[in-house]
Scaffold this motif. Structure first.
Motif, PDB file in Angstrom:
ATOM      1  N   SER A  28       0.835  -1.196   0.000  1.00  0.00           N
ATOM      2  CA  SER A  28       0.000   0.000   0.000  1.00  0.00           C
ATOM      3  C   SER A  28       0.873   1.251   0.000  1.00  0.00           C
ATOM      4  O   SER A  28       1.933   1.290   0.631  1.00  0.00           O
ATOM      5  N   SER A  29       0.397   2.283  -0.673  1.00  0.00           N
ATOM      6  CA  SER A  29       1.107   3.568  -0.677  1.00  0.00           C
ATOM      7  C   SER A  29       0.288   4.670  -0.005  1.00  0.00           C
ATOM      8  O   SER A  29       0.617   5.847  -0.107  1.00  0.00           O
ATOM      9  N   LYS A  30      -0.780   4.298   0.694  1.00  0.00           N
ATOM     10  CA  LYS A  30      -1.637   5.287   1.338  1.00  0.00           C
ATOM     11  C   LYS A  30      -0.913   5.967   2.498  1.00  0.00           C
ATOM     12  O   LYS A  30      -0.014   5.403   3.104  1.00  0.00           O
ATOM     13  N   MET A  31      -1.344   7.159   2.811  1.00  0.00           N
ATOM     14  CA  MET A  31      -0.732   7.942   3.877  1.00  0.00           C
ATOM     15  C   MET A  31      -1.100   7.377   5.252  1.00  0.00           C
ATOM     16  O   MET A  31      -2.079   6.660   5.414  1.00  0.00           O
ATOM     17  N   ILE A  32      -0.293   7.731   6.252  1.00  0.00           N
ATOM     18  CA  ILE A  32      -0.487   7.325   7.636  1.00  0.00           C
ATOM     19  C   ILE A  32      -0.878   8.552   8.454  1.00  0.00           C
ATOM     20  O   ILE A  32      -0.416   9.668   8.195  1.00  0.00           O
ATOM     21  N   ASP A  33      -1.733   8.358   9.448  1.00  0.00           N
ATOM     22  CA  ASP A  33      -2.152   9.461  10.315  1.00  0.00           C
ATOM     23  C   ASP A  33      -0.937  10.127  10.965  1.00  0.00           C
ATOM     24  O   ASP A  33      -0.002   9.458  11.392  1.00  0.00           O
ATOM     25  N   ARG A  71      -4.783  -1.409  12.382  1.00  0.00           N
ATOM     26  CA  ARG A  71      -4.589  -0.347  11.407  1.00  0.00           C
ATOM     27  C   ARG A  71      -4.855  -0.927  10.022  1.00  0.00           C
ATOM     28  O   ARG A  71      -4.330  -1.995   9.684  1.00  0.00           O
ATOM     29  N   GLU A  87      -4.529  -1.744   6.241  1.00  0.00           N
ATOM     30  CA  GLU A  87      -3.346  -1.854   5.381  1.00  0.00           C
ATOM     31  C   GLU A  87      -2.069  -1.618   6.191  1.00  0.00           C
ATOM     32  O   GLU A  87      -1.288  -0.702   5.939  1.00  0.00           O
ATOM     33  N   ARG A 117       1.690  -0.421   5.479  1.00  0.00           N
ATOM     34  CA  ARG A 117       2.121   0.982   5.339  1.00  0.00           C
ATOM     35  C   ARG A 117       3.110   1.372   6.426  1.00  0.00           C
ATOM     36  O   ARG A 117       3.926   2.282   6.246  1.00  0.00           O
ATOM     37  N   TYR A 118       3.044   0.685   7.569  1.00  0.00           N
ATOM     38  CA  TYR A 118       3.865   1.044   8.721  1.00  0.00           C
ATOM     39  C   TYR A 118       5.259   0.423   8.686  1.00  0.00           C
ATOM     40  O   TYR A 118       6.118   0.786   9.486  1.00  0.00           O
TER      41      TYR A 118
END
Length: 349
Positions: free
Chosen positions: A161-166, A241, A243, A246-247
């Protein structure tokens, strides 16, 4: 080619994510493939599929299932549904087994109970045309139950995944990394995952913090263990969390202390992120990685776990380079989808 996939639920769990990745990636490879998903349990936050998904009790769509060229089941309830209704299916019926049944259930039940579950499940699968397993280790195990021609090895694969993290999670890692090297893992918190072993070693690994992503029945016990050992401030439980891969970029090392696996998606995702991997010395992990690609430790041996962490620190750059080569060569979702595409087409010749 019409393919129906039967799942227990549209949940965010390993076997379901495998089915999702097969569908989304194979659809891009083979324009002649039409997929349908059928599931048993309705849940609050189902994952989305790149095809129609139907509750199996909705009889308006059941003919799509029975008339499909291929029916692909994942899990004991989907497998039993095929067993019970086998004469209604027009096409070939296959199942993917995601683990070693007897070993997996032996951690929840007695050894006898686990063997009985395996016996029942194997009996159910005898009405399937073919069985897919994830590794050569699994194939060797199941050869005592099925003919060689019925078993097929297809490795799991996973894209990242390339989605952003909080931002608050990013800030947490920034603060941790100012003081510690970060060990990390993402998994369902059950006894089988062996997370307690890492917590036991933390008092002797004063330069390290441990971040756990995921939830499950063992979380409360693990949190109490961290508190009793005086490492609560550097043993962080983030909970679930979406996906979670991502971490991985925030971990210095990915540590995977599991007692038993099929072919763990989380470990493949860590390899894809180029993380130095520390993992339990079990045959499945040995099939994935060599000594030059990961650092292994003996189960329930805190001293050996500490040694493996220090080895990963010493050879960190080498491990990071090697595991990403392994991932790209064998374990992407595209490679998995191509393998299933070839397998599906071979069944229709």
């Amino acid at each position: 080619m019409k393919i129906s996939v039967i799942l227990p639920a549209l949940s965010n769990k390993g076997p379901i994510l495998v089915a999702k990745d097969i569908i989304s990636n194979l659809s891009g490879i083979n324009s002649d493939a039409t997929f349908y998903v059928f599931y048993f349990d309705e849940i609050a936050e189902p994952i989305e599929f790149a095809c129609p998904a139907y509750w199996i009790k909705e009889h308006d769509h059941i003919n799509k299932l029975y008339s499909s060229d291929i029916v692909h089941s994942h899990g004991i309830r989907p497998d039993f549904f095929i067993f019970k209704n086998r004469k209604k299916f027009k096409g070939k019926c296959i199942s993917t087994l995601h683990g070693l049944i007897s070993k997996e259930y032996s951690l929840q039940f007695t050894a006898l109970g686990a063997r009985l579950i395996e016996f029942a499940w194997i009996s159910i699968l005898r009405r399937h045309d073919h069985i897919v397993v994830l590794t050569e280790v699994m194939k060797t195990h199941y050869l005592s139950y099925f003919d060689l021609e019925k078993l097929h090895v297809i490795n799991n694969g996973r894209n990242l995944s390339s989605k952003m993290i909080d931002q608050q999670d990013i800030d947490l890692f920034v603060d941790l990394k100012k003081k510690y090297k970060v060990l990390g893992v993402a998994c369902v918190l059950t006894k089988r995952k062996g997370i307690h072993q890492v917590i036991q070693a933390l008092p002797m690994l004063s330069d390290y913090a441990f971040v756990v992503i995921g939830d499950g029945e063992e979380r409360t016990s693990l949190e109490k263990q961290a508190e009793s050992l005086g490492v609560k401030d550097r043993c962080i439980f983030l909970g679930n969390r979406a996906e979670a891969n991502r971490y991985n970029k925030f971990f210095d090392y990915y540590i995977f202390p599991s007692y038993m696996e099929g072919l763990p998606l989380a470990l493949l995702e860590a390899a894809g992120a180029g993380k130095a991997i520390i993992c339990s010395d079990i045959n499945i992990h040995r099939e994935i990685f060599s000594e030059e690609e990961a650092s292994f430790f003996a189960l329930d041996n805190v001293n050996d776990l500490m040694r493996a962490v220090l080895k990963a620190n010493l050879y960190k750059t080498q491990f990071e380079q090697k595991v990403i080569e392994v991932y790209r060569a064998k374990f992407t979702a595209d490679i998995m989808a191509n393998s299933y595409n070839d397998f599906y087409k071979s069944l229709l010749k």
